[in-house]
Write a protein that holds these residues in place. Structure first.
Motif, PDB file in Angstrom:
ATOM      1  N   ALA A 147       0.830  -1.213   0.000  1.00 16.41           N
ATOM      2  CA  ALA A 147       0.000   0.000   0.000  1.00 16.41           C
ATOM      3  C   ALA A 147       0.861   1.258   0.000  1.00 16.41           C
ATOM      4  CB  ALA A 147      -0.937  -0.001   1.208  1.00 16.41           C
ATOM      5  N   GLU A 148       1.938   1.249   0.772  1.00 13.72           N
ATOM      6  CA  GLU A 148       2.822   2.416   0.802  1.00 13.72           C
ATOM      7  C   GLU A 148       3.562   2.576  -0.529  1.00 13.72           C
ATOM      8  OE1 GLU A 148       2.708   4.784   2.772  1.00 13.72           O
ATOM      9  OE2 GLU A 148       2.355   4.119   4.818  1.00 13.72           O
ATOM     10  N   ARG A 149       3.923   1.474  -1.136  1.00  9.04           N
ATOM     11  CA  ARG A 149       4.569   1.542  -2.454  1.00  9.04           C
ATOM     12  C   ARG A 149       3.601   2.125  -3.479  1.00  9.04           C
ATOM     13  NH1 ARG A 149       7.587  -3.572  -4.848  1.00  9.04           N
ATOM     14  NH2 ARG A 149       9.230  -2.729  -3.551  1.00  9.04           N
ATOM     15  N   TYR A 150       2.359   1.663  -3.456  1.00 12.66           N
ATOM     16  CA  TYR A 150       1.332   2.172  -4.374  1.00 12.66           C
ATOM     17  C   TYR A 150       1.081   3.654  -4.125  1.00 12.66           C
ATOM     18  CZ  TYR A 150      -3.183   2.948  -6.544  1.00 12.66           C
ATOM     19  OH  TYR A 150      -4.203   3.469  -7.297  1.00 12.66           O
ATOM     20  N   ARG A 151       1.007   4.030  -2.863  1.00 14.03           N
ATOM     21  CA  ARG A 151       0.780   5.433  -2.503  1.00 14.03           C
ATOM     22  C   ARG A 151       1.900   6.322  -3.027  1.00 14.03           C
ATOM     23  NH1 ARG A 151       1.468   7.276   3.398  1.00 14.03           N
ATOM     24  NH2 ARG A 151       1.462   9.486   3.064  1.00 14.03           N
ATOM     25  N   ARG A 152       3.122   5.879  -2.862  1.00 18.24           N
ATOM     26  CA  ARG A 152       4.276   6.647  -3.339  1.00 18.24           C
ATOM     27  C   ARG A 152       4.262   6.749  -4.867  1.00 18.24           C
ATOM     28  NH1 ARG A 152       8.702   8.673  -1.495  1.00 18.24           N
ATOM     29  NH2 ARG A 152       8.535   7.753   0.554  1.00 18.24           N
ATOM     30  N   ALA A 153       3.958   5.644  -5.544  1.00 19.26           N
ATOM     31  CA  ALA A 153       3.911   5.650  -7.008  1.00 19.26           C
ATOM     32  C   ALA A 153       2.789   6.549  -7.520  1.00 19.26           C
ATOM     33  CB  ALA A 153       3.735   4.227  -7.544  1.00 19.26           C
ATOM     34  N   SER A 154       1.648   6.526  -6.842  1.00 23.04           N
ATOM     35  CA  SER A 154       0.524   7.383  -7.244  1.00 23.04           C
ATOM     36  C   SER A 154       0.869   8.849  -7.099  1.00 23.04           C
ATOM     37  CB  SER A 154      -0.715   7.070  -6.402  1.00 23.04           C
ATOM     38  OG  SER A 154      -1.153   5.769  -6.657  1.00 23.04           O
ATOM     39  N   ARG A 155       1.531   9.183  -6.006  1.00 27.77           N
ATOM     40  CA  ARG A 155       1.945  10.576  -5.800  1.00 27.77           C
ATOM     41  C   ARG A 155       2.968  10.999  -6.844  1.00 27.77           C
ATOM     42  NH1 ARG A 155       2.480  11.758   0.638  1.00 27.77           N
ATOM     43  NH2 ARG A 155       0.241  11.828   1.021  1.00 27.77           N
ATOM     44  N   ALA A 156       3.893  10.115  -7.154  1.00 25.86           N
ATOM     45  CA  ALA A 156       4.911  10.440  -8.151  1.00 25.86           C
ATOM     46  C   ALA A 156       4.274  10.645  -9.520  1.00 25.86           C
ATOM     47  CB  ALA A 156       5.964   9.332  -8.208  1.00 25.86           C
ATOM     48  N   ALA A 157       3.307   9.800  -9.866  1.00 23.80           N
ATOM     49  CA  ALA A 157       2.637   9.918 -11.159  1.00 23.80           C
ATOM     50  C   ALA A 157       1.817  11.193 -11.247  1.00 23.80           C
ATOM     51  CB  ALA A 157       1.737   8.704 -11.395  1.00 23.80           C
ATOM     52  N   ALA A 158       1.281  11.617 -10.107  1.00 23.31           N
ATOM     53  CA  ALA A 158       0.474  12.841 -10.086  1.00 23.31           C
ATOM     54  C   ALA A 158       1.343  14.089  -9.952  1.00 23.31           C
ATOM     55  CB  ALA A 158      -0.525  12.782  -8.934  1.00 23.31           C
ATOM     56  N   GLY A 159       2.629  13.878  -9.727  1.00 25.12           N
ATOM     57  CA  GLY A 159       3.531  15.011  -9.577  1.00 25.12           C
ATOM     58  C   GLY A 159       3.449  15.657  -8.215  1.00 25.12           C
ATOM     59  N   THR A 160       2.872  14.948  -7.243  1.00 23.85           N
ATOM     60  CA  THR A 160       2.760  15.469  -5.887  1.00 23.85           C
ATOM     61  C   THR A 160       4.107  15.327  -5.199  1.00 23.85           C
ATOM     62  OG1 THR A 160       0.481  14.729  -5.787  1.00 23.85           O
ATOM     63  CG2 THR A 160       1.529  15.269  -3.699  1.00 23.85           C
ATOM     64  N   ARG A 161       4.568  16.411  -4.639  1.00 21.07           N
ATOM     65  CA  ARG A 161       5.842  16.389  -3.944  1.00 21.07           C
ATOM     66  C   ARG A 161       5.619  15.922  -2.514  1.00 21.07           C
ATOM     67  NH1 ARG A 161       8.923  21.422  -2.007  1.00 21.07           N
ATOM     68  NH2 ARG A 161      10.648  20.396  -1.005  1.00 21.07           N
ATOM     69  N   THR A 162       6.417  14.965  -2.057  1.00 15.77           N
ATOM     70  CA  THR A 162       6.320  14.512  -0.680  1.00 15.77           C
ATOM     71  C   THR A 162       7.556  14.984   0.066  1.00 15.77           C
ATOM     72  OG1 THR A 162       7.389  12.406  -1.194  1.00 15.77           O
ATOM     73  CG2 THR A 162       4.983  12.459  -1.240  1.00 15.77           C
ATOM     74  N   VAL A 163       7.348  15.379   1.303  1.00 17.72           N
ATOM     75  CA  VAL A 163       8.445  15.790   2.150  1.00 17.72           C
ATOM     76  C   VAL A 163       8.821  14.610   3.013  1.00 17.72           C
ATOM     77  CG1 VAL A 163       9.156  17.382   3.963  1.00 17.72           C
ATOM     78  CG2 VAL A 163       7.580  18.152   2.164  1.00 17.72           C
ATOM     79  N   ARG A 164      10.090  14.232   2.981  1.00 16.29           N
ATOM     80  CA  ARG A 164      10.567  13.081   3.738  1.00 16.29           C
ATOM     81  C   ARG A 164      11.545  13.521   4.802  1.00 16.29           C
ATOM     82  NH1 ARG A 164      12.976  10.282  -0.930  1.00 16.29           N
ATOM     83  NH2 ARG A 164      11.406  10.982  -2.323  1.00 16.29           N
ATOM     84  N   SER A 165      11.479  12.866   5.926  1.00 12.12           N
ATOM     85  CA  SER A 165      12.484  13.098   6.951  1.00 12.12           C
ATOM     86  C   SER A 165      13.685  12.224   6.616  1.00 12.12           C
ATOM     87  CB  SER A 165      11.926  12.750   8.321  1.00 12.12           C
ATOM     88  OG  SER A 165      11.768  11.356   8.448  1.00 12.12           O
ATOM     89  N   PRO A 166      14.857  12.535   7.155  1.00  8.66           N
ATOM     90  CA  PRO A 166      16.033  11.712   6.885  1.00  8.66           C
ATOM     91  C   PRO A 166      15.857  10.268   7.329  1.00  8.66           C
ATOM     92  CG  PRO A 166      16.655  13.784   7.933  1.00  8.66           C
ATOM     93  CD  PRO A 166      15.164  13.719   7.942  1.00  8.66           C
ATOM     94  N   SER A 167      15.013  10.018   8.321  1.00 10.35           N
ATOM     95  CA  SER A 167      14.814   8.649   8.809  1.00 10.35           C
ATOM     96  C   SER A 167      13.764   7.882   8.023  1.00 10.35           C
ATOM     97  CB  SER A 167      14.423   8.670  10.292  1.00 10.35           C
ATOM     98  OG  SER A 167      13.156   9.269  10.429  1.00 10.35           O
ATOM     99  N   ASP A 168      13.130   8.503   7.027  1.00  4.36           N
ATOM    100  CA  ASP A 168      12.072   7.858   6.262  1.00  4.36           C
ATOM    101  C   ASP A 168      12.689   6.917   5.231  1.00  4.36           C
ATOM    102  OD1 ASP A 168       9.806   7.048   4.984  1.00  4.36           O
ATOM    103  OD2 ASP A 168       9.128   9.050   4.432  1.00  4.36           O
ATOM    104  N   SER A 169      12.687   5.637   5.562  1.00  5.04           N
ATOM    105  CA  SER A 169      13.282   4.658   4.648  1.00  5.04           C
ATOM    106  C   SER A 169      12.268   4.184   3.621  1.00  5.04           C
ATOM    107  CB  SER A 169      13.815   3.468   5.431  1.00  5.04           C
ATOM    108  OG  SER A 169      12.774   2.763   6.025  1.00  5.04           O
ATOM    109  N   SER A 170      11.099   4.845   3.558  1.00  4.99           N
ATOM    110  CA  SER A 170      10.076   4.399   2.610  1.00  4.99           C
ATOM    111  C   SER A 170      10.540   4.587   1.164  1.00  4.99           C
ATOM    112  CB  SER A 170       8.777   5.158   2.844  1.00  4.99           C
ATOM    113  OG  SER A 170       8.949   6.532   2.635  1.00  4.99           O
ATOM    114  N   SER A 171      11.561   5.393   0.964  1.00  2.00           N
ATOM    115  CA  SER A 171      12.052   5.570  -0.388  1.00  2.00           C
ATOM    116  C   SER A 171      12.789   4.333  -0.895  1.00  2.00           C
ATOM    117  CB  SER A 171      12.974   6.794  -0.460  1.00  2.00           C
ATOM    118  OG  SER A 171      14.097   6.583   0.382  1.00  2.00           O
ATOM    119  N   THR A 172      13.063   3.394   0.006  1.00  2.00           N
ATOM    120  CA  THR A 172      13.781   2.194  -0.391  1.00  2.00           C
ATOM    121  C   THR A 172      12.861   1.073  -0.822  1.00  2.00           C
ATOM    122  OG1 THR A 172      13.841   1.351   1.856  1.00  2.00           O
ATOM    123  CG2 THR A 172      15.704   2.744   1.144  1.00  2.00           C
ATOM    124  N   ILE A 173      11.545   1.276  -0.748  1.00  2.00           N
ATOM    125  CA  ILE A 173      10.654   0.184  -1.134  1.00  2.00           C
ATOM    126  C   ILE A 173      10.154   0.386  -2.542  1.00  2.00           C
ATOM    127  CG2 ILE A 173       9.936  -0.395   1.183  1.00  2.00           C
ATOM    128  CD1 ILE A 173       7.338   1.161   0.599  1.00  2.00           C
TER     129      ILE A 173
END
Length: 141
Positions: A115-141
């Protein structure tokens, strides 16, 4: 520490759902398996509500929590701490060990990652910018 309103709303909705399942559902699929999978998602959402943990650390901690609770059931933890007759303790911590629950917990953890992978991909496709903290390893999935 932080407070994320979106994850807080998800946590609240999942908590209500879990309580309703525990109180009113008596079947062979939803209560034992869907409820256990949702428990991992609930803990994950709660962690993401109040911490800056990334996806993978939060889902790992949620899965570990479920596993520890399941082993608590195996060792009859509620009996040892004098809460075996407490209805809410039995609802929250469960009362019977079942090795099949580990499969449900893994399914819950996997559903979070997907679900988090899908959410990230959907935001990227929509051009929505997400703000990540340095500890957010969600970019690795």
């Amino acid at each position: 520490m932080r407070f994320d309103k979106g994850y807080a709303a998800l946590t609240g909705a999942l908590l209500v759902t879990e309580i309703l399942i525990a109180l009113f559902v008596r079947d062979a699929i939803v209560r034992p398996y869907v409820g256990d999978a949702l428990a991992v998602v609930l803990v994950y959402a709660g962690l993401r509500t109040v911490t800056r943990l990334g996806v993978l650390p939060a889902v790992a901690l949620a899965l570990l929590t479920a596993i520890v609770i399941e082993f608590g059931q195996y060792f009859h933890l509620l009996d040892h701490i004098g809460l075996s007759d407490n209805r809410w303790a039995r609802i929250i911590l469960g009362s019977g060990f079942d090795p099949q629950d580990f499969v449900a917990y893994a399914a819950g953890a996997l559903s979070v990652v997907l679900a988090e992978r899908y959410r990230r991909a959907s935001r990227a496709a929509a051009g929505t910018r997400t703000v990540r903290s340095p500890s957010d390893s969600s970019s690795t999935i």
